[in-house]
Design an enzyme around this catalytic site. Structure first.
Site, PDB file in Angstrom:
ATOM      1  N   THR A  27      -4.324 -16.262  43.526  1.00 12.13           N
ATOM      2  CA  THR A  27      -4.857 -14.936  43.845  1.00 12.13           C
ATOM      3  C   THR A  27      -6.282 -15.013  44.395  1.00 12.13           C
ATOM      4  OG1 THR A  27      -5.622 -12.913  42.762  1.00 12.13           O
ATOM      5  CG2 THR A  27      -5.453 -14.815  41.370  1.00 12.13           C
ATOM      6  N   ASP A  28      -6.670 -13.970  45.128  1.00 13.36           N
ATOM      7  CA  ASP A  28      -8.066 -13.895  45.609  1.00 13.36           C
ATOM      8  C   ASP A  28      -9.034 -13.591  44.461  1.00 13.36           C
ATOM      9  OD1 ASP A  28      -7.357 -11.217  45.142  1.00 13.36           O
ATOM     10  OD2 ASP A  28      -7.941 -10.502  47.136  1.00 13.36           O
ATOM     11  N   GLU A  29      -8.487 -13.162  43.303  1.00 10.29           N
ATOM     12  CA  GLU A  29      -9.382 -12.737  42.217  1.00 10.29           C
ATOM     13  C   GLU A  29     -10.179 -13.902  41.638  1.00 10.29           C
ATOM     14  OE1 GLU A  29      -7.777  -9.798  39.557  1.00 10.29           O
ATOM     15  OE2 GLU A  29      -6.270  -9.201  41.013  1.00 10.29           O
TER      16      GLU A  29
ATOM     17  N   LYS B  26      -6.148 -18.008  36.091  1.00  7.89           N
ATOM     18  CA  LYS B  26      -5.608 -18.441  37.391  1.00  7.89           C
ATOM     19  C   LYS B  26      -6.529 -19.482  38.023  1.00  7.89           C
ATOM     20  CE  LYS B  26      -2.491 -17.230  39.441  1.00  7.89           C
ATOM     21  NZ  LYS B  26      -1.073 -17.714  39.470  1.00  7.89           N
TER      22      LYS B  26
ATOM     23  N   TYR C 248      -7.633 -12.807  33.184  1.00  6.42           N
ATOM     24  CA  TYR C 248      -6.565 -13.133  34.139  1.00  6.42           C
ATOM     25  C   TYR C 248      -7.089 -14.064  35.229  1.00  6.42           C
ATOM     26  CZ  TYR C 248      -3.716 -12.614  38.358  1.00  6.42           C
ATOM     27  OH  TYR C 248      -3.006 -12.874  39.506  1.00  6.42           O
TER      28      TYR C 248
HETATM   29  P1  NAD Z   1       4.830 -10.631  37.792  1.00  7.85           P
HETATM   30  O1  NAD Z   1       4.041 -10.420  36.560  1.00  7.85           O
HETATM   31  O2  NAD Z   1       5.537  -9.480  38.418  1.00  7.85           O
HETATM   32  O3  NAD Z   1       5.965 -11.748  37.535  1.00  7.85           O
HETATM   33  C1  NAD Z   1       5.702 -12.927  36.843  1.00  7.85           C
HETATM   34  C2  NAD Z   1       7.051 -13.581  36.538  1.00  7.85           C
HETATM   35  O4  NAD Z   1       6.787 -14.845  35.854  1.00  7.85           O
HETATM   36  C3  NAD Z   1       7.948 -12.777  35.600  1.00  7.85           C
HETATM   37  O5  NAD Z   1       9.273 -12.774  36.108  1.00  7.85           O
HETATM   38  C4  NAD Z   1       7.869 -13.516  34.273  1.00  7.85           C
HETATM   39  O6  NAD Z   1       9.031 -13.389  33.486  1.00  7.85           O
HETATM   40  C5  NAD Z   1       7.668 -14.942  34.744  1.00  7.85           C
HETATM   41  N1  NAD Z   1       7.018 -15.819  33.746  1.00  7.85           N
HETATM   42  C6  NAD Z   1       5.919 -15.539  32.991  1.00  7.85           C
HETATM   43  N2  NAD Z   1       5.624 -16.606  32.221  1.00  7.85           N
HETATM   44  C7  NAD Z   1       6.525 -17.588  32.521  1.00  7.85           C
HETATM   45  C8  NAD Z   1       6.718 -18.918  32.087  1.00  7.85           C
HETATM   46  N3  NAD Z   1       5.908 -19.467  31.174  1.00  7.85           N
HETATM   47  N4  NAD Z   1       7.733 -19.630  32.599  1.00  7.85           N
HETATM   48  C9  NAD Z   1       8.572 -19.084  33.512  1.00  7.85           C
HETATM   49  N5  NAD Z   1       8.434 -17.814  33.969  1.00  7.85           N
HETATM   50  C10 NAD Z   1       7.427 -17.077  33.477  1.00  7.85           C
HETATM   51  O7  NAD Z   1       3.829 -11.315  38.803  1.00  7.85           O
HETATM   52  P2  NAD Z   1       3.752 -11.188  40.394  1.00  7.85           P
HETATM   53  O8  NAD Z   1       2.946 -10.001  40.747  1.00  7.85           O
HETATM   54  O9  NAD Z   1       5.100 -11.353  40.963  1.00  7.85           O
HETATM   55  O10 NAD Z   1       2.861 -12.468  40.738  1.00  7.85           O
HETATM   56  C11 NAD Z   1       3.462 -13.722  41.010  1.00  7.85           C
HETATM   57  C12 NAD Z   1       2.358 -14.746  41.248  1.00  7.85           C
HETATM   58  O11 NAD Z   1       1.567 -14.324  42.364  1.00  7.85           O
HETATM   59  C13 NAD Z   1       1.397 -14.900  40.071  1.00  7.85           C
HETATM   60  O12 NAD Z   1       1.080 -16.257  39.943  1.00  7.85           O
HETATM   61  C14 NAD Z   1       0.191 -14.084  40.480  1.00  7.85           C
HETATM   62  O13 NAD Z   1      -0.983 -14.601  39.900  1.00  7.85           O
HETATM   63  C15 NAD Z   1       0.205 -14.284  41.969  1.00  7.85           C
HETATM   64  N6  NAD Z   1      -0.406 -13.203  42.779  1.00  7.85           N
HETATM   65  C16 NAD Z   1      -0.044 -11.898  42.548  1.00  7.85           C
HETATM   66  C17 NAD Z   1      -0.586 -10.896  43.347  1.00  7.85           C
HETATM   67  C18 NAD Z   1      -0.186  -9.457  43.170  1.00  7.85           C
HETATM   68  O14 NAD Z   1      -0.776  -8.577  43.822  1.00  7.85           O
HETATM   69  N7  NAD Z   1       0.815  -9.134  42.356  1.00  7.85           N
HETATM   70  C19 NAD Z   1      -1.505 -11.222  44.353  1.00  7.85           C
HETATM   71  C20 NAD Z   1      -1.843 -12.567  44.546  1.00  7.85           C
HETATM   72  C21 NAD Z   1      -1.274 -13.534  43.750  1.00  7.85           C
HETATM   73  P1  TYD Z   2      -4.117  -3.494  39.809  1.00  9.38           P
HETATM   74  O1  TYD Z   2      -2.904  -2.988  40.520  1.00  9.38           O
HETATM   75  O2  TYD Z   2      -4.089  -3.620  38.326  1.00  9.38           O
HETATM   76  O3  TYD Z   2      -4.506  -4.876  40.519  1.00  9.38           O
HETATM   77  P2  TYD Z   2      -5.854  -5.809  40.325  1.00  9.38           P
HETATM   78  O4  TYD Z   2      -6.641  -5.316  39.186  1.00  9.38           O
HETATM   79  O5  TYD Z   2      -5.237  -7.148  40.077  1.00  9.38           O
HETATM   80  O6  TYD Z   2      -6.568  -5.695  41.640  1.00  9.38           O
HETATM   81  O7  TYD Z   2      -5.321  -2.545  40.183  1.00  9.38           O
HETATM   82  C1  TYD Z   2      -5.718  -2.338  41.529  1.00  9.38           C
HETATM   83  C2  TYD Z   2      -6.953  -1.495  41.513  1.00  9.38           C
HETATM   84  O8  TYD Z   2      -6.609  -0.195  41.022  1.00  9.38           O
HETATM   85  C3  TYD Z   2      -8.025  -2.028  40.579  1.00  9.38           C
HETATM   86  O9  TYD Z   2      -9.298  -1.788  41.177  1.00  9.38           O
HETATM   87  C4  TYD Z   2      -7.862  -1.176  39.328  1.00  9.38           C
HETATM   88  C5  TYD Z   2      -7.372   0.150  39.863  1.00  9.38           C
HETATM   89  N1  TYD Z   2      -6.474   0.909  38.973  1.00  9.38           N
HETATM   90  C6  TYD Z   2      -6.739   2.249  38.724  1.00  9.38           C
HETATM   91  O10 TYD Z   2      -7.715   2.836  39.207  1.00  9.38           O
HETATM   92  N2  TYD Z   2      -5.873   2.922  37.890  1.00  9.38           N
HETATM   93  C7  TYD Z   2      -4.797   2.325  37.327  1.00  9.38           C
HETATM   94  O11 TYD Z   2      -4.064   3.007  36.551  1.00  9.38           O
HETATM   95  C8  TYD Z   2      -4.528   0.958  37.619  1.00  9.38           C
HETATM   96  C9  TYD Z   2      -3.342   0.245  37.023  1.00  9.38           C
HETATM   97  C10 TYD Z   2      -5.390   0.280  38.461  1.00  9.38           C
END
Ligand code: NAD
Ligand code: TYD
Length: 362
Positions: free
Chosen positions: A132-134, A162, A158
């Site tokens: 992630t970019d975070e 990561k 988080y």
């Molecule tokens: P998510 O929380 O929707 O899904 C995570 C999945 O991993 C779930 O299906 C969960 O059951 C599985 N899981 C958790 N622990 C596990 C383990 N120990 N072994 C096997 N499976 C396990 O997450 P997401 O949003 O789909 O994100 C996927 C990846 O992309 C993550 O690594 C996250 O850090 C990264 N990412 C997410 C975003 C975003 O905006 N959602 C952006 C950039 C990067």
């Molecule tokens: P989120 O979807 O949790 O992603 P991340 O924190 O990983 O960027 O949140 C996106 C942005 O939205 C973040 O600045 C927090 C804000 N946010 C709200 O304002 N209200 C909400 O209920 C949630 C879940 C997030």
């Protein structure tokens, strides 16, 4: 054959669906099915022998070693993680266990397997780690967007977990030569997004007549990418990325949270008008800010554009319209997630027989 971890979650499921829509190369999908894992996301693959689902923990070295030995994948793509910042603030333990210790277990198993491979397959093998970019921390309004060499400054449990996983992946390349690729992507949105994250939460709360909670002043900026564009970038990095390299993924689409919420409301006003003809935006409620809330994320995607020729297919306007339309077209998915019934899906589908080392075609 490829092996993905976390393929029942939001991005992993979209990746598996897109992969099998474009290729006949089978996928082994290892997922622990935490609250974020939802096999309903993969229901369309129920009778598809190209998808082998395994319920289990990526940190279980013996399980992963067995899967690698049995299936001999040419690549492992690591999506598995605990991914929600607010949950990490309330309970960081799972994030340390999964994102750090779990990634370590996966790396150990993959390294042992890779070291024993014969030369041709060994040279072609890849471990792609999805991050992630975070990890880069928070930007000021006038700061340049994150490049791959930006200093790591994670601010939440988080993002710190990561960041630790990224460092472990990097170390396994430098120390053992493991052919790793790391991607750091901006915020994703799209189908199957769990409604604890901003965009799906706003859609489902709006439709349910509930408040739309905006943290603090709503002026925090995130850089949004449609999930299928993230998936296409991962495929491109897997195909052409150079082992040991990091690729930032983003679509140059920064927006303040409050603008995102207004956009979602305007689309719902158009696509599902309220009976009283009022706007969903009347449900917006400013609430207490998230502790340590990062102000701005922005990805500089020049490297992946220049070196690998990747570009997103969607603009924010097209992607957010598709996303809202998907939630409107899938009320059962939303209802099952909200009621928790999605967790019974596995039992319904597999009669509760899914053990930690059993394989099923899902
Ligand atoms: P998510 O929380 O929707 O899904 C995570 C999945 O991993 C779930 O299906 C969960 O059951 C599985 N899981 C958790 N622990 C596990 C383990 N120990 N072994 C096997 N499976 C396990 O997450 P997401 O949003 O789909 O994100 C996927 C990846 O992309 C993550 O690594 C996250 O850090 C990264 N990412 C997410 C975003 C975003 O905006 N959602 C952006 C950039 C990067
Ligand atoms: P989120 O979807 O949790 O992603 P991340 O924190 O990983 O960027 O949140 C996106 C942005 O939205 C973040 O600045 C927090 C804000 N946010 C709200 O304002 N209200 C909400 O209920 C949630 C879940 C997030």
């Amino acid at each position: 054959m490829i092996l993905v971890t976390g393929g029942a979650g939001f991005i992993g499921a979209n990746f598996v669906l897109d992969w099998l829509a474009q290729s006949d190369e089978p996928v082994v999908n290892l997922d622990k099915l935490t609250y974020a894992g939802n096999l309903e996301n993969l229901a369309s693959l129920a009778d598809d022998a190209r998808h082998v689902f395994v319920k289990g923990d990526m940190g279980d070295k013996a399980l992963v070693a067995g899967l690698l030995a049995t299936h001999q994948p040419r690549a492992v793509i690591n999506f598995a993680a605990e991914s929600h910042v607010d949950r990490s603030i309330h309970g960081p333990e799972d994030f340390i266990q999964t994102n750090i210790v779990g990634t370590f277990g996966l790396l150990e198993a993959v390294k042992a397997h890779w070291m024993a491979m014969e030369n041709g397959a060994k040279a072609a093998f890849r471990l792609l780690h999805v991050s992630t970019d975070e990890v880069y921390g928070s930007l000021g309004l006038g700061d340049a967007a994150f490049t791959e060499t930006h200093r790591y400054e994670p601010n939440s449990p988080y993002s710190a977990s990561k960041a630790a996983s990224d460092h472990l992946v990097r170390a396994y390349h430098h120390t053992y030569g493991l052919p790793v690729l790391t991607t750091n992507c901006s915020n994703n949105y799209g189908p199957c997004h769990f409604p604890e994250k901003l965009i799906p939460l706003m859609i489902v709360n709006a439709l349910a007549g509930k408040p739309l909670p905006v943290y603090g002043d709503g002026q925090q900026i995130r850089d949004w990418l449609y999930v299928k564009d993230h998936c296409s970038a991962i495929r491109r990095v897997l195909d052409a990325g150079k082992p040991g390299e990091v690729y930032n993924i983003g679509g140059w689409n920064e927006k303040p949270n409050i603008d995102i919420v207004h956009t979602v409301c305007a689309l719902l006003d158009e696509l599902r008008p309220k009976a009283d003809a009022g706007s969903y935006s009347a449900q917006i409620a400013y609430v207490t800010d998230r502790p340590g809330h990062d102000r701005r994320y922005a990805i500089d995607a020049s490297k992946i554009e220049r070196d690998l020729g990747w570009k997103p297919a969607e603009t924010f306007d097209t992607g957010i319209r598709k996303t809202v339309a998907w939630y409107l077209a899938n009320p059962d998915w939303v209802a099952n997630v909200q009621s928790g019934a999605y967790r019974a899906w596995t039992t319904r589908q597999y009669g509760g027989a899914l053990g930690s080392q059993q394989e099923v075609a899902a």
